[in-house]
Design a protein around this motif. Structure first.
Motif, mmCIF file in Angstrom:
data_model
loop_
_atom_site.group_PDB
_atom_site.id
_atom_site.type_symbol
_atom_site.label_atom_id
_atom_site.label_comp_id
_atom_site.label_asym_id
_atom_site.label_seq_id
_atom_site.Cartn_x
_atom_site.Cartn_y
_atom_site.Cartn_z
ATOM 1 N N LEU A 138 -45.084 -1.429 0.506
ATOM 2 C CA LEU A 138 -46.241 -2.230 0.172
ATOM 3 C C LEU A 138 -46.615 -3.672 0.202
ATOM 4 N N TRP A 139 -45.507 -4.218 -0.439
ATOM 5 C CA TRP A 139 -45.286 -5.533 -0.032
ATOM 6 C C TRP A 139 -45.181 -6.172 1.202
ATOM 7 N N ALA A 140 -44.542 -5.474 2.158
ATOM 8 C CA ALA A 140 -44.497 -5.865 3.404
ATOM 9 C C ALA A 140 -45.835 -5.602 4.147
ATOM 10 N N ALA A 141 -46.243 -4.659 3.888
ATOM 11 C CA ALA A 141 -47.736 -4.370 4.419
ATOM 12 C C ALA A 141 -48.741 -5.498 4.022
ATOM 13 N N HIS A 142 -48.646 -6.082 2.735
ATOM 14 C CA HIS A 142 -49.650 -7.102 2.408
ATOM 15 C C HIS A 142 -49.323 -8.400 2.996
ATOM 16 N N LEU A 143 -47.867 -8.587 3.064
ATOM 17 C CA LEU A 143 -47.391 -10.008 3.686
ATOM 18 C C LEU A 143 -47.871 -9.929 5.294
ATOM 19 N N MET A 144 -47.742 -8.637 6.082
ATOM 20 C CA MET A 144 -48.134 -8.569 7.284
ATOM 21 C C MET A 144 -49.630 -8.780 7.504
ATOM 22 N N SER A 145 -50.385 -8.552 6.659
ATOM 23 C CA SER A 145 -51.887 -8.493 6.731
ATOM 24 C C SER A 145 -52.399 -10.074 6.458
ATOM 25 N N LEU A 146 -51.571 -10.885 5.768
ATOM 26 C CA LEU A 146 -51.484 -12.147 5.533
ATOM 27 C C LEU A 146 -51.208 -12.807 6.929
ATOM 28 N N VAL A 147 -50.229 -12.304 7.489
ATOM 29 C CA VAL A 147 -49.507 -13.151 8.770
ATOM 30 C C VAL A 147 -50.528 -12.898 9.984
ATOM 31 N N ASP A 148 -51.061 -11.481 9.932
ATOM 32 C CA ASP A 148 -51.863 -11.304 11.175
ATOM 33 C C ASP A 148 -53.033 -11.587 11.112
ATOM 34 N N GLY A 149 -53.590 -11.899 9.911
ATOM 35 C CA GLY A 149 -55.080 -12.230 9.768
ATOM 36 C C GLY A 149 -55.985 -11.197 9.219
ATOM 37 N N THR A 150 -55.446 -9.960 8.996
ATOM 38 C CA THR A 150 -56.184 -8.986 8.717
ATOM 39 C C THR A 150 -56.860 -8.886 7.169
ATOM 40 N N ALA A 151 -55.924 -9.731 6.330
ATOM 41 C CA ALA A 151 -56.426 -9.624 4.961
ATOM 42 C C ALA A 151 -57.820 -10.399 4.741
ATOM 43 N N SER A 152 -58.382 -9.594 3.919
ATOM 44 C CA SER A 152 -59.943 -9.702 3.794
ATOM 45 C C SER A 152 -60.182 -10.961 2.880
ATOM 46 N N ASN A 153 -59.502 -11.526 2.017
ATOM 47 C CA ASN A 153 -59.492 -12.440 1.005
ATOM 48 C C ASN A 153 -58.754 -13.947 1.511
ATOM 49 N N VAL A 154 -58.514 -14.082 2.897
ATOM 50 C CA VAL A 154 -57.862 -15.084 3.458
ATOM 51 C C VAL A 154 -59.080 -16.110 4.012
ATOM 52 N N VAL A 155 -59.010 -17.392 3.911
ATOM 53 C CA VAL A 155 -60.104 -18.154 4.251
ATOM 54 C C VAL A 155 -59.196 -18.998 5.161
ATOM 55 N N PRO A 156 -59.596 -19.106 6.542
ATOM 56 C CA PRO A 156 -58.814 -19.896 7.352
ATOM 57 C C PRO A 156 -59.192 -21.368 7.034
ATOM 58 N N ILE A 157 -58.219 -22.413 7.276
ATOM 59 C CA ILE A 157 -58.318 -23.831 6.947
ATOM 60 C C ILE A 157 -58.628 -24.320 8.380
ATOM 61 N N ARG A 158 -59.510 -25.393 8.106
ATOM 62 C CA ARG A 158 -60.328 -25.930 9.195
ATOM 63 C C ARG A 158 -59.366 -27.168 9.862
ATOM 64 N N ALA A 159 -59.272 -27.090 11.048
ATOM 65 C CA ALA A 159 -58.249 -28.217 11.486
ATOM 66 C C ALA A 159 -59.122 -29.743 11.419
#
Length: 57
Positions: A36-57
């Motif tokens: 479960l932890w690995a799946a969560h980390l992978m969703s953060l890495v590949d950008g599929t996590a719904s609560n992650v806001v991208p940082i503007r460059a």
């Protein structure tokens, strides 16, 4: 997830009395928790996590 499974996954030892009488290594439960932890980390890495806001460059 039960607290004792999380502690076991982190390799924390329980109190001596529990170590004496609870000989289960909880391999299956630790594997499920780490998967479960690995799946969560992978969703953060590949950008599929719904609560992650991208940082503007």
């Amino acid at each position: 997830m039960a607290a004792h499974i999380a502690e076991a996954a982190l390799n924390h030892l329980p109190a001596k009395l529990l170590r004496t009488y609870d000989a289960d290594a909880y391999f299956k439960e630790k594997r499920e928790a780490l998967d479960l932890w690995a799946a969560h980390l992978m969703s953060l890495v590949d950008g599929t996590a719904s609560n992650v806001v991208p940082i503007r460059a």
